[in-house]
Design a protein around this motif. Structure first.
Motif, PDB file in Angstrom:
ATOM      1  N   MET A   8       0.832  -1.207   0.000  1.00 36.17           N
ATOM      2  CA  MET A   8       0.000   0.000   0.000  1.00 36.17           C
ATOM      3  C   MET A   8       0.865   1.254   0.000  1.00 36.17           C
ATOM      4  SD  MET A   8      -3.003  -1.383   2.608  1.00 36.17           S
ATOM      5  CE  MET A   8      -3.118   0.144   3.425  1.00 36.17           C
ATOM      6  N   LEU A   9       1.939   1.228   0.754  1.00 35.55           N
ATOM      7  CA  LEU A   9       2.854   2.370   0.785  1.00 35.55           C
ATOM      8  C   LEU A   9       3.496   2.579  -0.589  1.00 35.55           C
ATOM      9  CD1 LEU A   9       4.155   4.519   2.603  1.00 35.55           C
ATOM     10  CD2 LEU A   9       5.959   2.861   3.095  1.00 35.55           C
ATOM     11  N   ALA A  10       3.870   1.476  -1.244  1.00 33.59           N
ATOM     12  CA  ALA A  10       4.464   1.578  -2.583  1.00 33.59           C
ATOM     13  C   ALA A  10       3.486   2.177  -3.580  1.00 33.59           C
ATOM     14  CB  ALA A  10       4.918   0.201  -3.056  1.00 33.59           C
ATOM     15  N   ASN A  11       2.213   1.807  -3.481  1.00 38.98           N
ATOM     16  CA  ASN A  11       1.199   2.380  -4.374  1.00 38.98           C
ATOM     17  C   ASN A  11       1.026   3.873  -4.133  1.00 38.98           C
ATOM     18  OD1 ASN A  11       0.619   0.080  -5.826  1.00 38.98           O
ATOM     19  ND2 ASN A  11      -1.045  -0.547  -4.476  1.00 38.98           N
ATOM     20  N   CYS A  12       1.087   4.285  -2.875  1.00 41.54           N
ATOM     21  CA  CYS A  12       0.982   5.722  -2.567  1.00 41.54           C
ATOM     22  C   CYS A  12       2.151   6.485  -3.181  1.00 41.54           C
ATOM     23  CB  CYS A  12       0.945   5.942  -1.061  1.00 41.54           C
ATOM     24  SG  CYS A  12      -0.566   5.369  -0.288  1.00 41.54           S
ATOM     25  N   PHE A  13       3.348   5.943  -3.020  1.00 42.03           N
ATOM     26  CA  PHE A  13       4.523   6.605  -3.585  1.00 42.03           C
ATOM     27  C   PHE A  13       4.488   6.603  -5.114  1.00 42.03           C
ATOM     28  CE2 PHE A  13       6.615   5.906   0.612  1.00 42.03           C
ATOM     29  CZ  PHE A  13       6.904   7.241   0.864  1.00 42.03           C
ATOM     30  N   ALA A  14       3.965   5.526  -5.717  1.00 45.58           N
ATOM     31  CA  ALA A  14       3.856   5.478  -7.176  1.00 45.58           C
ATOM     32  C   ALA A  14       2.883   6.541  -7.681  1.00 45.58           C
ATOM     33  CB  ALA A  14       3.417   4.090  -7.624  1.00 45.58           C
ATOM     34  N   ALA A  15       1.788   6.726  -6.975  1.00 43.66           N
ATOM     35  CA  ALA A  15       0.831   7.765  -7.371  1.00 43.66           C
ATOM     36  C   ALA A  15       1.460   9.149  -7.237  1.00 43.66           C
ATOM     37  CB  ALA A  15      -0.424   7.669  -6.508  1.00 43.66           C
ATOM     38  N   PHE A  16       2.195   9.366  -6.155  1.00 40.39           N
ATOM     39  CA  PHE A  16       2.879  10.641  -5.953  1.00 40.39           C
ATOM     40  C   PHE A  16       3.918  10.869  -7.049  1.00 40.39           C
ATOM     41  CE2 PHE A  16       6.457  13.016  -4.108  1.00 40.39           C
ATOM     42  CZ  PHE A  16       5.812  14.210  -3.826  1.00 40.39           C
ATOM     43  N   LYS A  17       4.679   9.826  -7.375  1.00 42.90           N
ATOM     44  CA  LYS A  17       5.698   9.937  -8.420  1.00 42.90           C
ATOM     45  C   LYS A  17       5.055  10.282  -9.762  1.00 42.90           C
ATOM     46  CE  LYS A  17       7.466   6.385 -10.419  1.00 42.90           C
ATOM     47  NZ  LYS A  17       8.111   5.130 -10.764  1.00 42.90           N
ATOM     48  N   GLY A  18       3.918   9.663 -10.056  1.00 44.27           N
ATOM     49  CA  GLY A  18       3.222   9.955 -11.303  1.00 44.27           C
ATOM     50  C   GLY A  18       2.750  11.394 -11.386  1.00 44.27           C
TER      51      GLY A  18
END
Length: 104
Positions: A8-18
């Motif tokens: 879940m943390l990785a998905n949050c960071f991926a959304a932020f990176k995008g």
């Protein structure tokens, strides 16, 4: 449970990176300095890797010697590690280019 939390943390960071990558694509000066979307993506991935190193050592650092020994002896691990990294890079490179092309 830990895998779910880190996923879940990785998905949050991926959304932020995008969202941050999209902001950079709009800025003409930054886009010119990077020399293209591919270079922008590469710099973003290097920064993300460097930021994740302390977390990795804090969570899994005690298993590093065991992993390195297995990495030296297991061809399957070597192959799978290289291929998963390559596929991850290609997938994210294409995703970044898609955001640029579609303006999503």
């Amino acid at each position: 449970m830990t895998a779910l939390q880190f996923g879940m943390l990785a998905n949050c960071f991926a959304a932020f990176k995008g969202s941050e990558s999209k902001k950079l694509m709009v800025d003409k000066d930054i886009k010119k300095r990077y020399g293209g979307v591919g270079n922008q993506y590469a710099v973003t991935e290097i920064i993300a890797f460097l930021v994740s190193l302390p977390v990795m050592y804090a969570v899994e650092g005690d298993k590093l010697p065991e992993f390195l020994e297995l990495l030296k002896t297991s061809y399957d691990l070597q192959f799978n590690l290289v291929m998963s990294g390559l596929m991850f890079y290609i997938y994210n490179e294409l995703a970044t280019m898609t955001v640029k092309a579609t303006g999503a």
